[in-house]
Design an enzyme around this catalytic site. Structure first.
Site, PDB file in Angstrom:
ATOM      1  N   GLU A 188       1.466  -1.090  -0.003  1.00 43.68           N
ATOM      2  CA  GLU A 188      -0.208   0.243   0.158  1.00 43.68           C
ATOM      3  C   GLU A 188       1.351   0.989   0.087  1.00 43.68           C
ATOM      4  OE1 GLU A 188      -1.158   2.877   1.147  1.00 43.68           O
ATOM      5  OE2 GLU A 188      -1.764   2.616   2.555  1.00 43.68           O
ATOM      6  N   CYS A 198      -2.263   8.366   4.622  1.00 46.18           N
ATOM      7  CA  CYS A 198      -1.447   8.282   2.961  1.00 46.18           C
ATOM      8  C   CYS A 198      -3.268   8.620   2.644  1.00 46.18           C
ATOM      9  CB  CYS A 198      -2.100   6.675   2.526  1.00 46.18           C
ATOM     10  SG  CYS A 198      -2.451   5.931   3.356  1.00 46.18           S
TER      11      CYS A 198
END
Length: 524
Positions: A284, A318
């Protein structure tokens, strides 16, 4: 406590929470410097040096010291993980589930302690830290439930002839390396560990060197669950040295990683497909996430959701809202209300209940902030709020890594439009046409989260049909791009934001940690 502590706990529940949290902060401060050893399995060993855990709110304060694993001991760690895995995967999946659920309860039992430590170590405000600890426990339960619902991932297949019995079985790979960042040091790590071990793998995990105490706490929760020695092992050390050796070790059969696009893609290219065969690498890799405010939006709700997603954890997510696109007809009102709301956010020591914006993690992040502020006023850009050296005007912030929440207006072709900053830094744009603005929102290498506010169902449908992101929200008042929860919001990155196509927090996560074997038997 009769209610769950999420990222969106309401004010009426905070009195009891605040009391318990404040007690833990005081207890930690009274205890003084904590020291922890290096580990081989559950046993302490002599370290090769010390990681000093610095408080980002006061860089003169050392919170704890943690022993680094000697590089020549990594082989012993991997041997133990490999040996343990050969018996762990033969353990009944129901027993693995039971132990993972016990680990979840160990986390809940210490949630205020773990949250207080995380706030001191990472700089999260208390609600963010408490929510992460609760999410960590929920992730363990959720992934355990996936194993239960799939009945151990044994599926009865069809047959071609009498006496034939065919099944599909998912089996573990072996030893997984779990490498996770500072910003969600418990939830991201706990989830990846749980997904791997409930499937029958063993794990060697390392978090960022800035969050060693949270890593220690998570290790203790798994250790104290009664799992066999070697199922979950903690290694402390630098990413460039220890992390590199962990990734390159021949006994590492899979990786779960969260971090930068550059590192994630390097792992995929070199670890996943660079050897004799393809190995799983779940990466990720961040985002530059857009929010879209349409003409019909509830402006007040959208303003709240905007600053909550842009400046929570000082923008170090994020999933952080990085770009906000507001319809031209409501842009002036929205801009004024947003600036007013941001001007009232309290920046400071995150252990204080009134503080929303804590420090950024280190001096490099502070330097990146000042670079972004300088770039913002170039090539037609301007700063709407923030952009100042907040430490120079507040003596109480002088020793910490503090920066001011900042909103800028820059052209679409500006360098800050596509650069992930990981800071409390928001780009403001206007638009008139939804199809055109979604093209602009998609004009980025990342594709993690995205959000929209609109009362027009056709606009919402168009958004969901055309936005290039794995995690999408509409009219979400608690955060336009942030706040995913296990079993509620799958967290899957598209494009340069993810490498597996199956999301953390989602229903397909555990199965990724296994590979399929077809077994066909003919009865005599």
């Amino acid at each position: 406590m009769s209610f769950k502590i999420t990222y969106s706990v309401t004010a009426e529940n905070m009195l009891e929470i605040d009391k318990s949290f404040d007690q833990q902060v005081e207890k930690i401060r009274e205890t003084g410097l904590k020291k922890f050893p290096a580990y081989l399995g559950n046993s302490s060993i002599e370290s090769s040096g010390i990681i000093q855990n610095i408080n980002p709110s006061n860089c003169k304060s050392i919170l704890s010291e943690h022993g680094k694993l000697p590089l020549d001991k990594l082989q012993d760690v991997m041997n133990l993980a490999d040996k343990t895995q050969k018996t762990w995967f033969k353990t009944s999946w129901k027993e693995r589930v039971r132990l993972v659920k016990i680990a979840a309860e160990k986390i809940r039992e210490r949630r205020f302690e773990f949250s207080a430590i995380m706030t001191l170590e990472v700089g999260k405000n208390r609600l963010e830290a408490l929510g992460e600890v609760e999410e960590s426990a929920d992730l363990l339960d959720y992934y355990a439930s996936q194993m239960e619902k799939a009945d151990g991932f044994v599926h009865q297949m069809g047959s071609l002839s009498p006496g034939e019995n065919a099944i599909s079985v998912l089996k573990p790979y072996g030893v997984f390396a779990v490498i996770e960042p500072f910003n969600f040091p418990m939830a991201l790590t706990a989830g990846a560990i749980a997904g791997a071990i409930v499937a029958g793998n063993t794990v060697v995990f390392k978090t960022a060197s800035t969050t060693p105490w949270t890593a220690q706490n998570l290790f203790e929760a798994f250790r104290d669950s009664g799992m066999p020695d070697g199922v979950v092992q903690l290694v402390q050390g630098s990413g460039r040295e220890l992390g590199k050796h962990l990734v390159e070790h021949p006994l590492t059969k899979g990786i779960a990683f969260t971090g930068s696009y550059e590192v994630g893609m390097d792992l995929i290219r070199n670890f996943s497909v660079g050897g004799k065969w393809v190995k799983p690498c779940f990466a990720e890799m961040g985002g530059k996430n857009p929010g879209i405010i349409c003409k019909s939006a509830d402006i007040d709700k959208a303003v709240f959701a905007t600053w909550k997603s842009a400046f929570g954890l000082s923008g170090q997510k994020c999933s952080e809202l990085s770009r906000i696109f507001v319809h031209q007809d409501i842009a002036e009102e929205f801009r004024k209300k947003l600036i007013s709301a941001v001007s009232q956010l309290v920046t400071g020591d995150p252990t204080k209940k009134e503080v929303f914006v804590g420090p950024v993690i280190d001096s490099k992040a502070v330097e990146r902030y000042h670079w972004a502020c300088k770039e913002a006023v170039k090539n037609g850009g301007k700063i709407l709020i923030g952009g100042n050296d907040i430490k120079s005007t507040r003596a109480d912030l002088a020793d910490g890594n503090f920066v001011a929440p900042t909103i800028v207006e820059v052209p679409h072709d500006h360098i800050l439009t596509k650069t992930e900053l990981f800071l409390p830094f928001l780009n403001f744009y206007t638009f008139t046409d939804l199809s055109e603005v979604i093209q602009r929102a998609n004009d980025i290498d990342y594709g993690l989260t995205a959000g929209i506010f609109s009362k027009d169902e056709s606009e919402l449908n168009y958004f969901f049909d055309h936005i290039e992101a794995g995690v999408c929200y509409a009219n979400r008042p608690t955060g336009i791009t942030t706040g995913a929860w296990p079993g509620v919001n799958s967290f899957c990155g598209w494009k340069g934001s993810g490498g597996s196509g199956k999301g953390f927090c989602g229903p397909y996560y555990v199965s990724q940690f296994m590979r399929e074997q077809s077994q066909t038997r003919h009865l005599y």
